[in-house]
Structures are given as structure tokens and as C-alpha cells.
Design an enzyme around this catalytic site. Structure first.
Site, short mmCIF file in Angstrom:
data_model
loop_
_atom_site.label_atom_id
_atom_site.label_comp_id
_atom_site.label_asym_id
_atom_site.label_seq_id
_atom_site.Cartn_x
_atom_site.Cartn_y
_atom_site.Cartn_z
N LYS A 196 41.47 93.48 -46.59
CA LYS A 196 40.40 92.95 -47.46
C LYS A 196 39.75 91.81 -46.68
O LYS A 196 40.38 91.20 -45.82
CB LYS A 196 41.00 92.37 -48.74
CG LYS A 196 41.69 93.40 -49.62
CD LYS A 196 40.79 93.78 -50.78
CE LYS A 196 41.54 94.61 -51.80
NZ LYS A 196 42.32 93.79 -52.70
N HIS A 203 37.63 85.87 -46.98
CA HIS A 203 36.35 85.31 -47.43
C HIS A 203 36.44 83.82 -47.75
O HIS A 203 37.49 83.21 -47.60
CB HIS A 203 35.80 86.12 -48.60
CG HIS A 203 36.71 86.16 -49.79
ND1 HIS A 203 36.98 85.05 -50.54
CD2 HIS A 203 37.40 87.19 -50.35
CE1 HIS A 203 37.80 85.40 -51.53
NE2 HIS A 203 38.08 86.69 -51.41
N HIS A 218 39.24 82.21 -49.58
CA HIS A 218 40.52 81.98 -48.92
C HIS A 218 40.58 80.66 -48.19
O HIS A 218 41.64 80.22 -47.77
CB HIS A 218 40.83 83.09 -47.91
CG HIS A 218 41.07 84.41 -48.57
ND1 HIS A 218 40.24 85.48 -48.39
CD2 HIS A 218 42.02 84.82 -49.42
CE1 HIS A 218 40.69 86.50 -49.09
NE2 HIS A 218 41.77 86.12 -49.74
N1 ARG Z 1 47.85 87.65 -51.73
C1 ARG Z 1 47.60 86.92 -52.93
C2 ARG Z 1 46.11 86.87 -53.21
O1 ARG Z 1 45.32 86.99 -52.30
C3 ARG Z 1 48.10 85.51 -52.89
C4 ARG Z 1 49.58 85.39 -52.68
C5 ARG Z 1 50.11 84.11 -53.23
N2 ARG Z 1 51.48 83.91 -52.97
C6 ARG Z 1 52.50 84.34 -53.70
N3 ARG Z 1 53.72 84.05 -53.30
N4 ARG Z 1 52.31 85.02 -54.81
O2 ARG Z 1 45.74 86.71 -54.36
#
Ligand code: ARG
Length: 573
Positions: free
Chosen positions: A127, A130, A133
Site C-alpha cells: 500500500k 502516504h 504515515h
Molecule cells: N499497519 C497498521 C496500519 O497501517 C498499523 C499497525 C499498528 N501497530 C500495531 N501493533 N497494531 O493501520
């Protein structure tokens, strides 16, 4: 450095019976308005015990401590004892501290090397990386630097979103409409296009959803063809993310993301079952948290596949077992508040007392003027584009302004300043605030911005170059005549420098890098006031050396502050 609160408390303890030094330390205040002293001691609380009116008590104390060499002046104002510390002593003490510590000024041993995990960035594979982030990435990186400075041993984890049903969709789309060259040439944009196309097509052809689900099931089972494609998507994505991390100067100790935990699930599902926490609900398994107002958390779906939350529970236990963390910090958007509340609660119910050491550090939403960002609809601003544009603009400004100025590495400075501008702005606001992304704002370098602060640092460097090596060397020894540094602007600057280490502690406790950002701006403004108000490179040698010592201290403090934000401090701009 003298701990003024403590020294003052010791002096006051001799005047007030029955109070411990530590208690008095808690009562000593720093007045908002410096006209009310550097420190103040309110006497309201003493009235009951001493059976005297607070102003009378304050008067007695003020008279009792007035002759102490720690103070220049002590005043009683109403119920307060207002204390003005001896400027020269304060200045000398502060300067010596900064000059001996240099790059280490602002650091401390508070953390005693206890292990702290900071999890940040954690984007989803395949993905776009962006502008949304940037928040987790930059706030997390700064918290890592802050905790490191506080003497903790920090482990930086990028919990990549590299698992889940979306990979079934992506592989499905790739097989129908994909092409290898396109993916290699521009992996994320291409994969995103497939993902978007999948959703469009699936509206008319719902059977695609089933196909994607089957593909994901195969991936979970470890079927080689699916795993190979998934691995390829992951590798290509990570290459792109790394390009951005390199621009930001960010690294991680671990990229163990969601997929890392995929084979560790059965232990936790069984454990939840054994501990009587799981309930059946239409074939799925859930933990019911209604009694604490947290709804119902889905642990496994009816087809037995696990979810995001299950992987987070596994990850927390794994981290405790692997790193024995003192604190486990998650820098993740506030949209996920409920998710974190739920699994912290589940961890607690499983009997893991370290659930209390897991901290969610949330931040607000970034949206676009056109609306919220949406990967599915292809409505995104790429972080890399933002950084590149900022560098480009800086390059133009430098080319314009520095014509004829030699020995400036335009490329190097453009990167430090352009990227720094984006980072600094990101860390300027209280993290919980939502904001709307605005190109004009990121590319605006006026006012209280990163470039302003970096420019102030470069200005310090330029003064030092003009002063010459001999003067700088003499000043660095710190043994200077501090009576030259008691003017209002010099003293205000020194007070801010003095406060810097406490600001770092405060920012760490509140998980709030913007506290550091704010303080850097204050120091830069105070330096510029000093620079405008006074002649620094005067003929009088002693005065010059003293003032240059202050310039060195200001430069170090600003540079160390910027380092905590993950920013560079160029010597020339
Ligand atoms: N990959 C997730 C997102 O982009 C965030 C992960 C956050 N960390 C976790 N341990 N849940 O929304």
C-alpha cells in the site's frame, strides 16, 4: 548542574519546621512571569500548622533566607516567597554543564538502561506510504531518540502490516490483470492499482471475493505459489519504504510485522480458551468486554482465521519474552484507540501483569482538502513526493540566496533543510490534533519553522567562525567571566538552555515531542534576541570570550534538540 529546586528546598527546610526537603521541592514553583522570581514558594499550606497568616509566614521566611549566597534577591509578595537566584552563579553553572557535555547535554541516566520498545511507522505492505504515515514514523522516531537520551535501551520495531485478507485480493488481482514488469518498475503504485481495480471489479463480480478468500487461505497454509508472490510483494514494498526511511534517516531494529506472528496464533487461541475467556458467536470466537464498555473483540473468524487483534496479543507476549520490556510503546493513530483498549484488557484478563506497561500513544488524523485519504479510491499524497518537493523548493531558495557564497554543499543542505522542514512541522503540534494536509503549509519556511531554527544554528556557527579558533577554544573551557552574561537577553537565553534537560524528561513522560519542538523555537528566538541586542565580537577580550561561550552553548542546545526530532543541524545555510 546545580539542582536549584533541591538546593532551594534545603535552604527553606531550615526555615520551616516539620517539612521534608522532598515535600518542599514539590511545593516550589517556577513563576510564569520572571518578574515574580526564578522560583517561588507558596505559604498557604503552612498556615494551618503554624497558625499564622500566610503573608506573615512568607515574610519570615524571606527574611531568613535573604542573605544566602544562592540568591541575588528574595521578596515576599502576599503569600509567596519570590526568589531570584544569583545570576552569575546560575550562568556559570549552566555554561559549564553545556560546555563539558557538548553533544550529551540534555541526556541523562534516568532510564538506567531499562529496555523500552518503541513501535512506530508500521505501514501496510503493498500500500502507498502516504502522508498519513508520516505521523507515526516521525513521532515514533523522535520518541526513540528521547528515550535513548533519557538512558533507556530502546528497541525500535516496525510492525509491518504484511498479513491479512487483502493479500488474497492483491494476488487475485495480479493473476487476473497483473504484469511482472510493471510491478518491478513501480511496485507500490502498481500493486495499489491492482487493489483498486479489484474493488471496482468485485462490485460487478462478487465471485472475485470468494476467489480472494481462497487465495488467502492458501497463503495461510503456506502454499508455495501464494507465499512466493506474497514474499515478492513484501520485498518490493519494503524497498520503497526503505527509500523513504533513508531520506528521513530512520532505521529499525526489527521488521517483525503481522506475518511473523501468523504461526504463533494457536498458542494464544488455546490459552484464551483454557482461561475461559473465549465465547462462541455465530461460529466465530470472541472475548466479551461489554462489562467494561469495550464491546466484543473478534479473535478468530468462523473459518478459523485469526485477526489483527490476535496478532497484537501474540506480539506483546513475544516482546515480553524476547526483550523483557520495561515499557512497550505503540505510536499508532487514535482511530485505533478501541483496538488497543480491547487487547490491553484481554492481556490483563489473561493474567499478564505487564499489560499495564503497554502504552498506546495515539495521534490525530491527517486528511486532504478533498476529504479523508483513501487507498481504495486512490486518493493519497505520497510521503516520498512531499519530501522530494520540499527538498526541491529548498534547493531553489538556497540557489537564490546563497549566490556567491562558497563552500556550501547545496545538495546536502537542501536535504537537511527540506526534509527537516517537513519533520519539524509534523512535530510542532500537539500530536493528538487532527490536521488537513496543505502543500502551501509544508512548503512555507517563514515563522516558527524548521528552517528558521536550523538557520539560527547556522548563524551561531557563523559567529564562531568569525570569532576564530583561539577565542572559541578559550571559551570552550567554560572558565569565563559570567558578569558579562547577565543582561536581560543573555540571561533569558541561559534560562532556556538550563531548562532543556528537564524539557526532554517532560516530553518523554508525556510522549510528546512537540514539547521539545516548542522549546527549540523558544531557544532560537532567545538567541536571535541576544544576537540583535548585543555586540558579541567586541574588543574586550574577556567579554568576547564570555559571549562566545554562550553562543557555543546555544548552538549545542539547539543542535541537540534538533537531533531529538531526528533533524540535522547544518553549519552553513
Ligand atoms: N499497519 C497498521 C496500519 O497501517 C498499523 C499497525 C499498528 N501497530 C500495531 N501493533 N497494531 O493501520
Amino acid at each position: 548542574m546545580i539542582n536549584y529546586k533541591e538546593e532551594i528546598a534545603k535552604v527553606l527546610a531550615q526555615q520551616v519546621e516539620g517539612l521534608e526537603v522532598a515535600e518542599i521541592m514539590d511545593m516550589v514553583e517556577v513563576p510564569q512571569d520572571s518578574k515574580m522570581g526564578d522560583y517561588a514558594f507558596p505559604c498557604f499550606k503552612l498556615a494551618k500548622v503554624l497558625r499564622k497568616a500566610p503573608p506573615l509566614i512568607a515574610k519570615g521566611i524571606a527574611e531568613g533566607i535573604a542573605d544566602n549566597p544562592l540568591f541575588e534577591k528574595v521578596e515576599q509578595v502576599n503569600a509567596y516567597v519570590n526568589m531570584f537566584v544569583s545570576k552569575e552563579g546560575f550562568v556559570k553553572d549552566t555554561l559549564e554543564e553545556v560546555l563539558t557535555k557538548g553533544d550529551d547535554f540534555g541526556k541523562c541516566e534516568l532510564g538506567e538502561h531499562k529496555p523500552v520498545i518503541v513501535e512506530y511507522s508500521s505501514p501496510n505492505i503493498a500500500k502507498p506510504f502516504h502522508i498519513g504515515h508520516i505521523r507515526s514514523t516521525v513521532i515514533g522516531n523522535s520518541l526513540y531518540k528521547i528515550y535513548d537520551a533519557l538512558g533507556y535501551d530502546v528497541i525500535r520495531i516496525n510492525h509491518l502490516g504484511d498479513y491479512g485478507t487483502q493479500f488474497g485480493k492483491m494476488i487475485c488481482a495480479y493473476r487476473h490483470w497483473g504484469n511482472k514488469e510493471d510491478v518491478i518498475n513501480d511496485p507500490i503504485k502498481t500493486l495499489l492499482a491492482y487493489y483498486t481495480k479489484f474493488h471496482v471489479e468485485a462490485e460487478d463480480h462478487p465471485e472475485l471475493e470468494d476467489e480472494a478468500r481462497e487465495i488467502f487461505a492458501k497463503l495461510e497454509k503456506g502454499e508455495p505459489e501464494e507465499v512466493e508472490l506474497w514474499q515478492w510483494f513484501r520485498d518490493e514494498s519494503l524497498k520503497e519504504f526503505t527509500r523513504v526511511y533513508d531520506m528521513l534517516g530512520i532505521t529499525f531494529d526489527s521488521y517483525n510485522g503481522e506475518s511473523f506472528y501468523s504461526d504463533k496464533m494457536p498458542r494464544f487461541v488455546k490459552e484464551l480458551e483454557d482461561k475461559g475467556l473465549l465465547e462462541e458467536s455465530q461460529g466465530a470466537k470472541v472475548v466479551n468486554l461489554e462489562d467494561v464498555g469495550l464491546g466484543v473483540a473478534l479473535i478468530t473468524k468462523s473459518d478459523g482465521s485469526t485477526l489483527y487483534i490476535t496478532r497484537d496479543i501474540a506480539a506483546a507476549v513475544y516482546r515480553k519474552e524476547t526483550y523483557d520490556f520495561y515499557k512497550n510503546i505503540y505510536v499508532v493513530a487514535s482511530q485505533q484507540n478501541l483496538h488497543f483498549q480491547q487487547w490491553f484488557e484481554i492481556l490483563k484478563r489473561m493474567g499478564y501483569e505487564y499489560a499495564k506497561d503497554c502504552v498506546h500513544v495515539p495521534f490525530g488524523l491527517v486528511s486532504l482538502a478533498e476529504g479523508t485519504m483513501s487507498t481504495r479510491h486512490g486518493r493519497v499524497v505520497f510521503l516520498e513526493d512531499v519530501l522530494n518537493k520540499a527538498v526541491e523548493k529548498t534547493r531553489e531558495i538556497i540557489a537564490e540566496k546563497s549566490q556567491g557564497v562558497e563552500d556550501i554543499d547545496v545538495e546536502e543542505v537542501a536535504k537537511a533543510v527540506g526534509i527537516g522542514a517537513v519533520v519539524f512541522q509534523e512535530l510542532s503540534n500537539n500530536r493528538i490534533k487532527d490536521y488537513v494536509f496543505d502543500w502551501n503549509k509544508v512548503l512555507n519556511f517563514d515563522g516558527e519553522t524548521g528552517p528558521y531554527v536550523q538557520y539560527t544554528h547556522a548563524r551561531c556557527a557563523s559567529v564562531l567562525r568569525k570569532a576564530g579558533d583561539a577565542v572559541v577554544e578559550a571559551a570552550s573551557k567554560g572558565n569565563v567571566d559570567c558578569s558579562y552574561l547577565c543582561s536581560e537577553s543573555a540571561y533569558e537565553l541561559i534560562k532556556l538552555i538550563h531548562k532543556f534537560p528537564a524539557v526532554v524528561i517532560d516530553a518523554g513522560e508525556k510522549y510528546e515531542p512537540s514539547i521539545v519542538t516548542r522549546h527549540i523555537v523558544d531557544m532560537a528566538q532567545a538567541f536571535n534576541r541576544f544576537y540583535h541586542d548585543e555586540h558579541i565580537l567586541v574588543d574586550n577580550e574577556d567579554e568576547k570570550i564570555a559571549k562566545v561561550a554562550l553562543v557555543i552553548a546555544a548552538k549545542d542546545a539547539i543542535k541537540n534538540g534538533l537531533a531529538l526530532l531526528g533533524m540535522k543541524a547544518p553549519e552553513r545555510m
